[in-house]
Design an enzyme around this catalytic site. Structure first.
Site, mmCIF file in Angstrom:
data_model
loop_
_atom_site.group_PDB
_atom_site.id
_atom_site.type_symbol
_atom_site.label_atom_id
_atom_site.label_comp_id
_atom_site.label_asym_id
_atom_site.label_seq_id
_atom_site.Cartn_x
_atom_site.Cartn_y
_atom_site.Cartn_z
ATOM 1 N N HIS A 399 0.817 -1.204 0.000
ATOM 2 C CA HIS A 399 0.000 0.000 0.000
ATOM 3 C C HIS A 399 0.857 1.263 0.000
ATOM 4 O O HIS A 399 0.541 2.257 -0.664
ATOM 5 C CB HIS A 399 -0.935 0.005 1.212
ATOM 6 N N ARG A 497 34.524 3.202 -24.316
ATOM 7 C CA ARG A 497 35.941 2.873 -24.154
ATOM 8 C C ARG A 497 36.390 3.189 -22.730
ATOM 9 O O ARG A 497 36.428 4.349 -22.317
ATOM 10 C CB ARG A 497 36.778 3.656 -25.163
ATOM 11 N N ARG A 545 33.635 -1.614 -23.072
ATOM 12 C CA ARG A 545 34.766 -2.471 -23.416
ATOM 13 C C ARG A 545 35.792 -2.400 -22.294
ATOM 14 O O ARG A 545 36.222 -1.316 -21.899
ATOM 15 C CB ARG A 545 35.394 -2.012 -24.732
ATOM 16 N N GLU A 646 37.805 -8.792 -33.753
ATOM 17 C CA GLU A 646 38.786 -7.957 -34.444
ATOM 18 C C GLU A 646 40.013 -8.741 -34.878
ATOM 19 O O GLU A 646 40.960 -8.172 -35.425
ATOM 20 C CB GLU A 646 39.213 -6.804 -33.523
ATOM 21 N N GLY A 667 35.274 -5.026 -34.578
ATOM 22 C CA GLY A 667 36.192 -3.886 -34.585
ATOM 23 C C GLY A 667 36.815 -3.808 -35.970
ATOM 24 O O GLY A 667 37.865 -4.419 -36.220
ATOM 25 N N SER A 668 36.175 -3.076 -36.861
ATOM 26 C CA SER A 668 36.569 -3.144 -38.273
ATOM 27 C C SER A 668 37.972 -2.593 -38.519
ATOM 28 O O SER A 668 38.632 -2.994 -39.488
ATOM 29 C CB SER A 668 35.547 -2.404 -39.149
ATOM 30 N N ASN A 669 38.448 -1.714 -37.651
ATOM 31 C CA ASN A 669 39.788 -1.155 -37.866
ATOM 32 C C ASN A 669 40.857 -2.233 -37.711
ATOM 33 O O ASN A 669 41.662 -2.477 -38.623
ATOM 34 C CB ASN A 669 40.049 -0.008 -36.878
ATOM 35 N N ASP A 670 40.872 -2.880 -36.511
ATOM 36 C CA ASP A 670 41.881 -3.924 -36.288
ATOM 37 C C ASP A 670 41.640 -5.124 -37.188
ATOM 38 O O ASP A 670 42.591 -5.757 -37.678
ATOM 39 C CB ASP A 670 41.877 -4.355 -34.814
ATOM 40 N N CYS A 717 31.513 -1.632 -34.684
ATOM 41 C CA CYS A 717 31.760 -0.361 -33.988
ATOM 42 C C CYS A 717 32.859 0.461 -34.641
ATOM 43 O O CYS A 717 33.476 1.301 -33.999
ATOM 44 C CB CYS A 717 32.081 -0.604 -32.513
#
Length: 778
Positions: A399, A497, A545, A646, A667-670, A717
């Site tokens: 209540h 990050r 991360r 990655e 992680g497209s860069n690495d 990312c």
């Protein structure tokens, strides 16, 4: 009797009649006195004139006067003899009820039912009294008169005055209902009463009679059931050491719950689902969110619905286009005092007033924060003055919680069940900050600087962004930018990050801080940075991360020289997952885990998930997730562990990595550098670096296919989706679940994704879409 008969029998009685007549749910047999009987009693005895004189000039905000006047009114009612003809009619109805169920003098519950009670816009839940486990015609007659008197409790008079009801126009019915010998009982809602989410059914239950749940005496179990499927979504089982039970010869008593039952689940899974089915039927019939009480009879384990009424708060808020937005508060130093259940959301700060004895309630001042063992309904006048309420006991649907939500007061209940009792932990008179949205009490007043919003942002807020099946997340480094970017049309944070928190707040190497005896600095500062982002984005998910400094970068932190090796190629050296289980670094990684746990458990921000970076093989993934589990971070329905995809091995062995993670973030860069063997920062070969390379795209499509086979999600990312529209189209056609981009490209990517999805649907409809000219499968 039906629900349209509120004027005749009150909300509770008419609703019980409606359920019995029109809804296929189990309801105990019973009968009800009418509002006419109430008025007949008052007219015959001259009570109207006596009460009118007593309440003349009453100031309900004066707690002492309210208590004195109401006591005199109740005594005046009890001093009068009920007319004999009315006594005879009640006795005859009780006799017929016994004949219907095959029992002489059956045990019943006598529940008050006011004619203005339980209406969608005028909820007076629990303000009149209920009498349990009574028998015999004379006793029933006496309890009906006590119900009449309870129409003038302090809380009922206060509510009527504030809602604009005339005290002498309101009448009361008494519902006399067969007693359910409840071995477990409780309440349920067809809407989440804390958030307004109506996808689930919320059930609370405790051992014994349900009064202790409604009064907030015990902290009940909490079960969440999917409304569409009736599948159990979540179960929170709370310890219970006392319960209210019926006595064999009448009346009730409090007893200690046997030790072997105190931590048991109060309902079986089957009973939970039965209740959910009943709730769905009742909501469908009434056509609005519903608040119900239930009991499980110890004699046959049968589930009964004891009461049903329209839920008031969210029904009303929906009419007003939703609840008001709460302000978020930002700080860099938060000390948690206690935690509890977020019963009524909101963020406020103020002075604590601990009240343990109701006799001190008149001392409570406007704008104070009420801390008490339980907020009993009689305390409504004080609750009205409170800036926030914190209790030791109670559940989300007791209540006190309901009244707090109706009054719009932030409220946290059940702190004792979450660790420490508020009344023994929070000193009287101190300043605190209440985060009732997440159920946390902080020491001190936490202020949020109010930055002026540029005028152009008002225009941006009205900009339309079509919904997309592909979620668009945002990358974020600096936690202090979270509030600024929270208004962007993103679905959450896909990559936070952790390294930014180190360089912004901590500046020192974690192993150095451990060495000098200050490991708590790591936990506290990391948690604070993460909190800012999670709170700004809530309820949208945030994926952080774990640390991914390279040794050369760690060495730049204070004390880092002592602990970091000199590596010829730091990019491919001691980084990411390889650090976490290494004996030289494992204690530092545990501090990161402790920070995550603090944010989720102490700050109550359950929207935080984590990601493991640079994990070279499956064995590493297994080791790291085990360390996390040992630190209290096990994967579950509300905590996801992602893997940064990655390294080519993450793609090639995805079927094995699937066992240890919930999804991947590419992680497209690495990944591009390692697939092509090309350092993008090396001017000599940087022209070779290209995320759109066929080898990279084949790897990505393969990962999506393998991950989806095991029900895992895949995100990306890197910058490529927002830089190259054709790459964004490739990802969406490949079935990627989400894309996380930088804040400045969120709007562009959101609209781009919508256009691509619409084009795919048109191509499917016409059959004339462009065909893939490259073989993307390997």
């Amino acid at each position: 009797m039906e629900r349209k008969d509120v004027a005749i029998a009150g909300g509770k009685s008419s609703s019980l009649g409606e359920l019995t007549s029109h809804v296929d749910v189990p309801v105990p047999y019973g009968f009800a006195t009418t509002a006419c009987a109430y008025r007949y009693f008052f007219e015959k005895t001259g009570l109207y004139e006596k009460i009118k004189a007593l309440i003349a000039g009453l100031d309900v905000d004066n707690s002492a006067q309210l208590r004195e006047v109401c006591a005199k009114v109740r005594q005046a009612i009890m001093d009068e003899e009920m007319p004999q003809d009315l006594q005879d009619l009640i006795a005859q109805a009780y006799k017929e009820l016994g004949e219907k169920v095959g029992q002489a003098d059956p045990f019943v519950a006598v529940r008050s039912s006011a004619t203005a009670e339980d209406l969608p816009d005028a909820s007076f839940a629990g303000q009149q009294d209920t009498y349990l486990n009574v028998k015999g015609a004379e006793t029933i007659v006496a309890k009906v008169k006590e119900c009449y008197a309870s129409c003038f409790t302090d809380r009922a008079v206060y509510y009527r005055e504030k809602q604009g009801f005339d005290h002498l126009d309101v009448a009361l019915s008494a519902a006399v209902q067969m007693m359910v010998f409840s071995k477990a009982a409780g309440v349920m809602f067809t809407v989440n009463v804390a958030t307004g989410d109506d996808k689930n059914i919320l059930i609370e239950g405790a051992w014994g009679l349900g009064e202790y749940v409604v009064q907030g005496t015990v902290t009940p179990d909490n079960y969440t059931v999917n409304k569409a499927t009736c599948e159990i979504v979540e179960k929170n089982v709370n310890a219970q050491d006392i319960k209210l039970i019926r006595k064999a010869d009448g009346d009730c008593e409090e007893v200690v719950v046997p030790l072997d039952e105190q931590n048991e689940q109060k309902l079986t899974d089957e009973q939970i689902k039965q209740l959910a089915e009943c709730a769905k039927k009742i909501e469908a019939h009434y056509g609005c969110y519903m608040d119900m009480e239930w009991g499980v009879d110890e004699r046959d384990n049968k589930v009964y619905i004891l009461q049903a009424r329209p839920e008031t708060v969210w029904s009303r808020r929906n009419k007003e286009n939703g609840a008001p937005k709460e302000e978020k508060k930002v700080t860099t130093d938060r000390k948690v005092i206690v935690k509890g259940l977020p019963a009524s959301p909101g963020n406020v700060a103020g002075r604590v007033h601990v009240i343990l004895d109701p006799s001190h309630i008149d001392e409570f001042k406007e704008g104070e924060i009420l801390v008490t063992e339980m907020t009993a309904p009689d305390w409504v006048p004080a609750m009205k003055k409170a800036k926030a309420i914190v209790t030791d006991s109670g559940g989300m649907t007791c209540h006190a919680s309901i009244v707090s939500r109706e009054l719009g007061i932030p409220c946290i209940v059940g702190t004792k069940s979450r660790g420490e009792a508020a009344t023994t932990t929070i000193p009287d008179g101190i300043d605190v900050t209440i985060d009732a949205t997440h159920g946390v009490v902080y020491e001190g007043i936490i202020e949020e600087p109010k930055a002026e919003q540029p005028a152009q942002q008002v225009v941006a807020a009205a900009e339309y962004f079509p919904p997309t099946g592909t979620k668009i997340y945002m990358n974020l480094g600096d936690p202090e930018l979270a509030e600024k970017y929270a208004t962007l049309p993103c679905d959450g944070i896909g990559l936070m990050r952790e390294e930014f928190i180190w360089t912004t707040y901590i500046h020192e190497h974690p192993l150095y801080l451990i060495k000098i005896g200050q490991p708590e600095k790591v936990v506290d500062q990391l948690a604070e940075g993460i909190r800012q982002v999670c709170q700004a984005m809530a309820p949208r998910p945030v994926t952080m991360r774990f640390s991914d400094f390279k040794s050369s970068e760690y060495r730049d932190l204070k004390g880092g020289d002592e602990f970091e090796p000199n590596e010829p190629s730091a990019l491919l050296g001691w980084r990411g997952a390889s650090r976490y289980y290494d004996p030289k670094y494992i204690e530092a990684f545990k501090l990161e885990c402790m920070a995550v746990r603090k944010v989720r458990e102490e700050f109550g921000l359950k929207n935080l998930n984590v990601m493991i970076p640079f994990c070279r093989n499956v064995e590493e993934c297994e080791k790291v997730t085990k360390i996390m589990a040992d630190c209290g971070l096990s994967r579950g329905k509300d905590f996801k562990v992602w893997l940064m995809a990655e390294i080519p091995s993450n793609i090639i062995l995805a079927d094995q990595f699937n066992k240890f993670v919930d999804g991947y973030s590419i992680g497209s860069n690495d990944l591009t550098m390692l697939v092509l063997g090309c350092d993008r920062d090396n001017d000599t070969v940087s022209h070779i670096y290209d995320e759109r390379n066929l080898a990279v795209r084949r790897a990505i499509r393969h990962l999506i296919e393998v991950a989806h086979k095991d029900g895992k999600t895949v995100s990306i990312c890197g910058q490529a989706p927002s830089v190259y529209p054709e790459f964004c189209e490739f990802l969406i056609k490949s079935g990627i679940d989400s894309m996380s981009v930088n804040p400045d490209t969120v709007k562009f990517t959101k609209k781009l994704a919508a256009q691509i999805e619409q084009r795919i649907m048109m191509d499917a409809l016409t059959g004339k879409g462009r065909q893939e000219v490259e073989d993307l499968n390997w």
